[in-house]
Design a protein around this motif. Sequence first.
Motif, short mmCIF file in Angstrom:
data_model
loop_
_atom_site.label_atom_id
_atom_site.label_comp_id
_atom_site.label_asym_id
_atom_site.label_seq_id
_atom_site.Cartn_x
_atom_site.Cartn_y
_atom_site.Cartn_z
N ALA A 1 7.65 10.53 0.32
CA ALA A 1 7.90 9.19 -0.23
C ALA A 1 9.12 8.55 0.43
O ALA A 1 9.10 7.35 0.77
N GLU B 1 0.58 13.06 1.82
CA GLU B 1 0.64 14.31 1.06
C GLU B 1 -0.64 15.12 1.24
O GLU B 1 -0.59 16.35 1.38
N ASP C 1 9.20 5.16 2.63
CA ASP C 1 10.13 4.08 2.30
C ASP C 1 10.98 3.69 3.51
O ASP C 1 11.32 2.53 3.70
N ASP D 1 0.81 -1.22 0.00
CA ASP D 1 0.00 0.00 0.00
C ASP D 1 0.84 1.27 0.00
O ASP D 1 0.33 2.36 0.27
N ARG D 2 2.12 1.16 -0.31
CA ARG D 2 3.03 2.30 -0.23
C ARG D 2 2.50 3.54 -0.93
O ARG D 2 2.50 4.63 -0.38
N ALA D 3 2.04 3.41 -2.18
CA ALA D 3 1.59 4.57 -2.95
C ALA D 3 0.42 5.26 -2.28
O ALA D 3 0.35 6.50 -2.26
N THR D 4 -0.48 4.50 -1.69
CA THR D 4 -1.65 5.11 -1.04
C THR D 4 -1.24 5.78 0.27
O THR D 4 -1.78 6.83 0.62
N VAL E 1 1.65 7.22 0.81
CA VAL E 1 2.27 8.48 0.36
C VAL E 1 1.18 9.48 0.00
O VAL E 1 1.23 10.65 0.42
N LYS E 2 0.18 9.06 -0.76
CA LYS E 2 -0.91 9.95 -1.17
C LYS E 2 -1.64 10.53 0.05
O LYS E 2 -1.88 11.74 0.12
#
Length: 162
Positions: free
Chosen positions: A46, A30, A50, A21-24, A26-27
């Motif tokens: 990000a 943000e 990480d 779920d990394r991208a979510t 980060v979103k």
Amino acid sequence: MAAEQSFALPGYSLRTGSTLDRATVVKFMECTYRELDPQQPTGHIAATVDRYLSRDTPLWWVNEDSTAAPVGAIWLGQATDQRSGVLHPYVLMLYVAPEHRRRGLATALLAVAHRWAQQQGHRQISLQVFSENPAAQALYQSLGYLPEAILLKKTFTANGGL
């Protein structure tokens, strides 16, 4: 890691997240920063995700029953109590989409984190809140969080002067 827990808020369901779920994450982080200050840089987020997102950092997502995309999340890391040296859970992120606020989602997510922490044998949980976020401060204080320290920062000019 994070076991599934009950989430008794009508119209919403809880699921355990993962490193996938990394991208979510980060979103959502943000979004948090931009809501507080649209001019705030977010390029570092990000790298922060990480650095800390792992199988050992519990993450839970809230979905509205009618949609597949999450509308809220809580992510825990680990901190060391500066006075006692005790390792304990630390809220790295708590976010609820604006159109889902004031429905008890943040309180319910914190309850999930509290139960998980207690099940793991922890006796405390901590978090940091931006000074310009009085709504979050009020929520945390209403749930028994007490200020313990004041973070002070000194900014240097670009040429290194004071």
